[in-house]
Write a protein that holds these residues in place. Sequence first.
Motif, PDB file in Angstrom:
ATOM      1  N   MET A   1      -0.100  -3.065  -9.610  1.00  0.00           N
ATOM      2  CA  MET A   1      -1.369  -2.292  -9.884  1.00  0.00           C
ATOM      3  C   MET A   1      -0.873  -0.851  -9.658  1.00  0.00           C
ATOM      4  SD  MET A   1      -5.498  -2.650  -9.589  1.00  0.00           S
ATOM      5  CE  MET A   1      -5.243  -3.976 -10.692  1.00  0.00           C
ATOM      6  N   ILE A   2      -1.133  -0.192 -10.483  1.00  0.00           N
ATOM      7  CA  ILE A   2      -0.667   1.294 -10.441  1.00  0.00           C
ATOM      8  C   ILE A   2      -1.876   2.179  -9.626  1.00  0.00           C
ATOM      9  CG2 ILE A   2      -0.182   3.660 -11.535  1.00  0.00           C
ATOM     10  CD1 ILE A   2       0.857   1.822 -13.764  1.00  0.00           C
ATOM     11  N   ILE A   3      -1.425   2.907  -8.643  1.00  0.00           N
ATOM     12  CA  ILE A   3      -2.201   3.810  -7.889  1.00  0.00           C
ATOM     13  C   ILE A   3      -2.180   5.258  -8.418  1.00  0.00           C
ATOM     14  CG2 ILE A   3      -2.845   4.706  -5.496  1.00  0.00           C
ATOM     15  CD1 ILE A   3      -1.537   2.073  -4.358  1.00  0.00           C
ATOM     16  N   ASN A   4      -3.307   5.762  -8.914  1.00  0.00           N
ATOM     17  CA  ASN A   4      -3.402   7.145  -9.284  1.00  0.00           C
ATOM     18  C   ASN A   4      -4.120   7.977  -8.409  1.00  0.00           C
ATOM     19  OD1 ASN A   4      -1.995   6.633 -11.982  1.00  0.00           O
ATOM     20  ND2 ASN A   4      -3.420   5.273 -12.109  1.00  0.00           N
ATOM     21  N   HIS A   5      -4.748   7.535  -7.361  1.00  0.00           N
ATOM     22  CA  HIS A   5      -5.394   8.695  -6.581  1.00  0.00           C
ATOM     23  C   HIS A   5      -5.407   8.018  -5.156  1.00  0.00           C
ATOM     24  CE1 HIS A   5      -8.756  11.076  -5.062  1.00  0.00           C
ATOM     25  NE2 HIS A   5      -9.397  10.036  -4.643  1.00  0.00           N
TER      26      HIS A   5
ATOM     27  N   TRP B   1      -6.529   4.039  -4.710  1.00  0.00           N
ATOM     28  CA  TRP B   1      -7.373   3.624  -5.596  1.00  0.00           C
ATOM     29  C   TRP B   1      -6.613   3.592  -7.016  1.00  0.00           C
ATOM     30  CZ3 TRP B   1     -12.460   2.072  -4.803  1.00  0.00           C
ATOM     31  CH2 TRP B   1     -12.773   1.955  -3.545  1.00  0.00           C
ATOM     32  N   VAL B   2      -7.140   2.786  -7.928  1.00  0.00           N
ATOM     33  CA  VAL B   2      -6.501   3.031  -9.331  1.00  0.00           C
ATOM     34  C   VAL B   2      -6.806   4.078 -10.133  1.00  0.00           C
ATOM     35  CG1 VAL B   2      -6.599   0.439  -9.546  1.00  0.00           C
ATOM     36  CG2 VAL B   2      -8.566   1.671 -10.269  1.00  0.00           C
ATOM     37  N   THR B   3      -7.960   4.798  -9.684  1.00  0.00           N
ATOM     38  CA  THR B   3      -8.209   5.963 -10.664  1.00  0.00           C
ATOM     39  C   THR B   3      -9.142   7.049  -9.366  1.00  0.00           C
ATOM     40  OG1 THR B   3     -10.347   5.536 -11.659  1.00  0.00           O
ATOM     41  CG2 THR B   3      -8.274   5.470 -12.700  1.00  0.00           C
TER      42      THR B   3
ATOM     43  N   PRO C   1      -0.336   6.667  -2.389  1.00  0.00           N
ATOM     44  CA  PRO C   1       0.521   5.379  -1.770  1.00  0.00           C
ATOM     45  C   PRO C   1       1.457   5.098  -2.999  1.00  0.00           C
ATOM     46  CG  PRO C   1      -1.515   5.073  -1.026  1.00  0.00           C
ATOM     47  CD  PRO C   1      -1.851   6.137  -1.888  1.00  0.00           C
ATOM     48  N   ILE C   2       2.676   4.914  -2.720  1.00  0.00           N
ATOM     49  CA  ILE C   2       3.688   4.678  -4.014  1.00  0.00           C
ATOM     50  C   ILE C   2       4.247   3.066  -3.729  1.00  0.00           C
ATOM     51  CG2 ILE C   2       6.119   5.186  -4.710  1.00  0.00           C
ATOM     52  CD1 ILE C   2       3.791   7.024  -5.308  1.00  0.00           C
ATOM     53  N   GLY C   3       4.428   2.924  -2.439  1.00  0.00           N
ATOM     54  CA  GLY C   3       4.875   1.071  -2.274  1.00  0.00           C
ATOM     55  C   GLY C   3       5.382   1.266  -0.596  1.00  0.00           C
TER      56      GLY C   3
END
Length: 101
Positions: free
Chosen positions: A1-5, A57-59, A94-96
């Motif tokens: 899942m991509i984190i954008n916020h 968070w996702v967005t 957070p990136i990873g």
Amino acid sequence: MIINHGFHATMTAKPGKGDELVEFLLKAPSLSNEDCVVFLVGRSAANRDIVYVTEGWVTQEAHGEFFATAEAQALVAALQPLLAGESEYVDEVPIGGKAAV
């Protein structure tokens, strides 16, 4: 899942309340929210009343929607008596990496 916020928060508990603050945060409803994909709680090794939270968070909208709920507002209200002052927030996405507890 991509984190954008996301963000990193530093919270200072009232003297001797660090353990209670950590326990409280580890039961936070964000942990079960599917839009919150990172929720890490840590603490200072030098001062056990300083607690850190990193959220991803996702967005930004998903984060805002969650914190607009009655459940989240109750969490924020219940958190306040444990804190010695205002929490400090830093913009962080957070990136990873790795988390093992």
